[in-house]
Design an enzyme around this catalytic site. Structure first.
Site, short mmCIF file in Angstrom:
data_model
loop_
_atom_site.label_atom_id
_atom_site.label_comp_id
_atom_site.label_asym_id
_atom_site.label_seq_id
_atom_site.Cartn_x
_atom_site.Cartn_y
_atom_site.Cartn_z
N SER A 101 -1.22 95.05 56.25
CA SER A 101 -1.15 96.22 55.36
C SER A 101 -2.49 96.48 54.68
CB SER A 101 -0.14 95.98 54.24
OG SER A 101 1.15 95.94 54.75
N ALA A 133 -1.13 90.87 54.31
CA ALA A 133 -1.21 90.99 52.85
C ALA A 133 -0.21 89.98 52.29
CB ALA A 133 -0.83 92.39 52.44
N ASN A 140 -1.71 90.36 45.21
CA ASN A 140 -1.04 90.25 43.89
C ASN A 140 -0.68 88.80 43.64
OD1 ASN A 140 1.06 91.17 46.15
ND2 ASN A 140 2.14 89.84 44.71
N TYR A 172 12.07 92.85 58.67
CA TYR A 172 12.85 93.65 57.70
C TYR A 172 13.14 95.06 58.20
CZ TYR A 172 8.22 95.44 56.21
OH TYR A 172 6.96 95.97 56.19
N GLU A 173 12.51 95.48 59.31
CA GLU A 173 12.81 96.80 59.85
C GLU A 173 14.13 96.79 60.63
OE1 GLU A 173 9.00 98.99 61.17
OE2 GLU A 173 8.37 96.92 60.94
N HIS A 215 8.02 94.34 61.78
CA HIS A 215 8.47 93.34 60.81
C HIS A 215 9.97 93.13 60.97
CE1 HIS A 215 4.91 95.21 58.88
NE2 HIS A 215 4.68 94.02 58.38
N HIS A 229 0.23 101.06 57.98
CA HIS A 229 0.25 100.49 59.33
C HIS A 229 0.20 101.66 60.31
CE1 HIS A 229 1.38 96.29 58.39
NE2 HIS A 229 2.05 96.81 57.39
N MET A 284 5.60 88.67 54.38
CA MET A 284 6.76 89.08 55.20
C MET A 284 6.41 89.18 56.69
SD MET A 284 8.21 92.08 52.71
CE MET A 284 8.24 91.85 50.90
N SER A 285 5.35 88.51 57.12
CA SER A 285 4.94 88.67 58.53
C SER A 285 4.36 87.36 59.05
CB SER A 285 3.89 89.78 58.63
OG SER A 285 2.69 89.40 57.98
N HIS A 337 5.04 98.46 47.24
CA HIS A 337 4.16 98.56 48.42
C HIS A 337 2.84 99.23 48.03
CE1 HIS A 337 3.03 98.42 52.55
NE2 HIS A 337 2.98 99.73 52.67
N1 HPA Z 1 5.60 88.89 48.41
C1 HPA Z 1 5.89 89.12 49.69
N2 HPA Z 1 5.12 89.84 50.48
C2 HPA Z 1 3.98 90.33 49.98
C3 HPA Z 1 3.63 90.13 48.64
C4 HPA Z 1 4.48 89.36 47.81
O1 HPA Z 1 4.22 89.12 46.61
N3 HPA Z 1 2.45 90.77 48.45
C5 HPA Z 1 2.10 91.33 49.63
N4 HPA Z 1 3.03 91.08 50.56
#
Ligand code: HPA
Length: 282
Positions: A35, A118, A240, A90-91, A88, A66, A216-217, A252
């Site tokens: 991302s 990310a 973050n 989650y899709e 992903h 993406h 998440m990847s 996001h």
């Molecule tokens: N958690 C999960 N996935 C992420 C995060 C997070 O804090 N930041 C970027 N992708």
């Protein structure tokens, strides 16, 4: 084009499309961009762009940040293939398009895949804008992309995850980071399925489990790549701090903003790695 089953024939079909667009091209390195890290692809020279919808078995991306393109071209004269966007869990998809993408890399002849993502950090001294290279992972997605009949053409039924993130490549990345004066943290990435960010309690639990970053990847890609004996390196752009570590509100948009803080040093590091790779082979 419909999604096929991630098997040998679907990866071969994707390779055939690639060969029509760029005949006689054998990438040495493959890059998967997470991302907000798509701008790395602007560095590729003589780029041929193939949108995923033209590639059988690929998943057209539904997530902003993406793009959903495969690019074939050169970085510092090294032939590379680069993926702007990924599927992903989650899709709500199966692992098949992820298998097809990784196995296409294998069949095109690349020797390693460099995965970026990310991620949220579990350490206050590794804030947004930091880079973390994975030295191991924890699969907390409650699934495994290799569940189902084994594709013998690619690898064995039972796969070792020793040295999943290749130690030699990690050493090369650390050497490049030092030369470029980039701080390259190393740690354990824990993958959740998403799409929720973590609860505060989950973040505390993941810290106890030994994770350093969460995302998440990447874990499905790494498992599929190791199954077919592709070498893997993976680097997180920390966007973050994990939920609840500070008051920051996760979204996001916040992830994409955070990725902007890391994209400059990520590009510098990846290009430095390619230069180092080229020099080691000439
Ligand atoms: N958690 C999960 N996935 C992420 C995060 C997070 O804090 N930041 C970027 N992708």
């Amino acid at each position: 084009m419909s999604t096929t089953n991630g098997s040998y024939s679907s990866a071969m079909a994707a390779c055939d499309v690639v060969k029509l667009h760029k005949p006689n091209f054998t990438p040495k390195l493959a890059f998967i961009l997470g991302s907000g890290l798509g701008p790395f692809a602007d560095e590729i020279e003589d780029a041929t762009v193939i949108p995923y919808y033209k590639l059988p078995g690929f998943h057209s991306c539904s997530v902003s940040g993406h793009a959903g393109n495969m690019l074939l071209g050169y970085l510092k004269d090294v032939p590379v293939v680069c993926f702007q966007g990924r599927a992903h869990i989650y899709e709500g998809i199966s692992a098949d398009p992820i298998k097809t993408l990784i196995r296409t890399i294998k069949l095109l002849g690349a020797e390693m895949v460099i995965i970026t993502n990310a991620a949220g950090s579990l350490h206050e001294d590794m804030p947004a804008g930091s880079l973390m290279m994975l030295n191991d992972h924890i699969n907390y997605q409650f699934t495994n992309p290799l569940i189902g009949p084994n594709d013998e053409e690619f690898g064995p039924r039972f796969v070792s995850m020793d040295d999943a993130y290749n130690a030699e490549i990690r050493a090369q990345f650390q050497k490049v980071a030092k030369e470029q004066d980039i701080k390259l943290n190393e740690g354990v990435y824990l993958a959740i399925s998403g799409p929720c960010f973590e609860t505060h309690a989950e973040i505390r639990a993941f810290k106890i489990l030994g994770a350093d970053a969460v995302g998440m990847s990447t874990v499905p890609e790494t498992i599929i790549a190791r199954h077919c004996d592709l070498k893997v390196a993976a680097i997180s752009a920390i966007t973050n701090l994990g939920a609840g570590i500070t008051n920051e509100k996760l979204s996001h948009e916040h992830t994409l903003k955070g990725a902007k803080l890391a994209v400059g040093s990520m590009i510098k590091l990846l290009l430095g790695f390619v230069e180092n790779y080229k020099q080691a082979r000439t």
